[in-house]
Write an enzyme that holds these catalytic residues in place. Structure first.
Site, short mmCIF file in Angstrom:
data_model
loop_
_atom_site.label_atom_id
_atom_site.label_comp_id
_atom_site.label_asym_id
_atom_site.label_seq_id
_atom_site.Cartn_x
_atom_site.Cartn_y
_atom_site.Cartn_z
N HIS A 117 0.82 -1.22 0.00
CA HIS A 117 0.00 0.00 0.00
C HIS A 117 0.85 1.27 0.00
CE1 HIS A 117 0.23 -0.28 4.58
NE2 HIS A 117 0.48 1.00 4.38
N SER A 177 4.65 2.14 7.99
CA SER A 177 4.26 1.05 7.09
C SER A 177 5.45 0.53 6.30
CB SER A 177 3.21 1.55 6.10
OG SER A 177 2.00 1.83 6.74
N ASP A 231 -0.01 -7.63 1.11
CA ASP A 231 0.46 -6.26 1.35
C ASP A 231 1.98 -6.17 1.43
OD1 ASP A 231 0.32 -3.56 1.60
OD2 ASP A 231 -0.73 -3.53 3.52
#
Length: 435
Positions: free
Chosen positions: A182, A294, A212
């Site tokens: 992402h 992230s 992901d």
């Protein structure tokens, strides 16, 4: 092949985006901190003013209409309390109705945005290795930071909405980088910044939206500009050796603050969390994670990467009201996924064995053998205990999962079974993929 605890839904981490052009010549490695500037620098303290009970109004000043006494003060106090209670009830009602009106996960469809970052070819002999060794003596927080921070990069990708910012970890000296999908989703140009502040353009190797994860590569022409002959890279350790309570660290760029170290413990293992309409089995940690973390590493106190940080719980009503609930993709899952991406550019399905198993006091028990599957055709029976797979001892479901992750459709799996007082061998021809 074993049930995981269902813990509810997670709306997914929001990747911080700011709207600004991505100009290589204008890059500034210095941190940018947003500051709220107000015209008056004095501290403002809210004060409620009223006459002291029992005292008259000052001479020359008349009381307000109807006079001002203790009774009026109490009326105002209770009115304010009633208003505050009403607002709180209304806020909770809105939050409840919003949650009730949210569509079920299976009905949510997320658009898969194309990634147009310049590509790097797959099947170049690169690979990610996860060590099964413990990693030596425990390190201090300072030692973990000194060893791992040079291998952590800030990832910035130009998207149609601005610039997506996340973190990545270098896992090979020739510049392969692992991050979250992402972070690069919808990207058209991407570069990474090292802990030294040096920026490098990167190419997109492959990614998988369901897990992901995405792999980036620093091209040789960028490496040639580096003063170092090779990039520092991080060692990966086995997340299946972790226990609840083990200390862990996270390094990343939360809110664009590059090189930030946070610490905590493993709060839970094998936590099933719903992220953007799909269920992921993750490590839970109370190490602080925020937008920008992230794709960054979750690190054991042995200095090994044991997970890739992916999400945190946030309240729909107040995104800053939930702390200490972060999640990471376990390294035990990474090895197969990343190596599939490096070799084929996509994740290959794991083979279906055809058994449902549970762990009891005697070992790994076969509870159910599914009809017309590899296990049934190989002669596996309900009540058998699996004691080895491919020659490796099996004690629980995690051991069996670990072996299965090394296999593909078309391979043969040899199981050693204990059946009463006998030991038997079964060869499973794995001709079906897990759905």
């Amino acid at each position: 092949m074993g049930e995981h605890e269902q813990a509810g839904r997670l709306p997914g981490e929001i990747v911080e985006v700011y709207r600004a052009p991505l100009r290589r010549e204008a890059r500034d490695p210095r941190e940018i901190i947003e500051v709220y500037r107000q015209p008056d620098r004095r501290e403002v303290v809210e004060v409620y003013r009223r006459p002291v009970p029992g005292r008259r109004a000052p001479v020359g000043k008349k009381p307000g209409p109807g006079g001002w006494d203790r009774r009026h003060g109490l009326y105002c106090f209770f009115l304010c309390v009633a208003i505050m209670i009403g607002l709180t009830v209304a806020a909770k009602a809105v939050e409840y109705l919003t949650a009730q009106s949210r569509p079920e996960a299976e009905n949510v469809v997320y658009e898969r945005t194309e990634i147009t970052i310049p590509a790097w070819p797959v099947d170049q002999g690169a690979g990610l290795a996860v060590s099964r060794e413990p990693g030596g003596e425990a390190l201090t927080a300072q030692e973990v930071y000194r060893r791992l921070n040079p291998a952590v990069v800030t990832v910035q990708c130009l998207t149609g909405e601005g610039v997506s910012i996340g973190t990545g970890v270098i896992f090979s000296e020739d510049g392969y980088i692992l991050t979250n999908h992402h972070v690069v989703r919808g990207g058209s140009e991407c570069y990474v910044t090292l802990d030294s502040g040096y920026s490098l353009d990167v190419r997109f190797v492959a990614g998988d939206e369901d897990s992901d994860l995405a792999v980036l590569k620093v091209p040789p022409e960028e490496l040639a500009l580096m003063p170092l002959a090779a990039l520092p890279f991080a060692p990966f350790g086995d997340s299946e050796q972790l226990e609840v309570g083990d200390p862990v660290y996270a390094i990343g760029a939360p809110r664009r603050l590059r090189g930030t170290l946070t610490n905590g413990i493993i709060s839970a293992i094998d936590r099933d969390i719903e992220v953007e309409g799909r269920t992921m089995t993750l490590l839970q940690t109370n190490a602080a994670l925020n937008s920008g973390n992230s794709g960054g590493p979750l690190i054991s106190d042995r200095g090994q990467v044991v997970g890739i940080n992916v999400a945190k719980y946030m309240s729909d009503w107040n995104r800053d009201s939930v702390e200490g609930l972060g999640f990471a993709i376990p390294s035990a899952q990474l090895e197969r996924i990343v190596n599939d991406l490096l070799k084929w550019g996509e994740v290959q399905p794991e083979p279906r064995l055809g058994v449902q198993v549970v762990t009891d006091a005697q070992g790994l028990l076969v509870k159910i053998v599914d009809p017309d599957t590899a296990a049934q055709r190989a002669g596996v029976r309900e009540g058998d205990y699996i004691i080895a797979a491919q020659g490796q001892p099996i004690e629980n479901t995690q051991d069996l999962f670990r072996v299965r992750r090394t296999l593909y459709v078309g391979d043969t799996l040899t199981l050693t079974l204990r059946r009463g007082e006998e030991t038997v061998e079964a060869a499973l021809e794995l001709d079906e993929a897990v759905e």
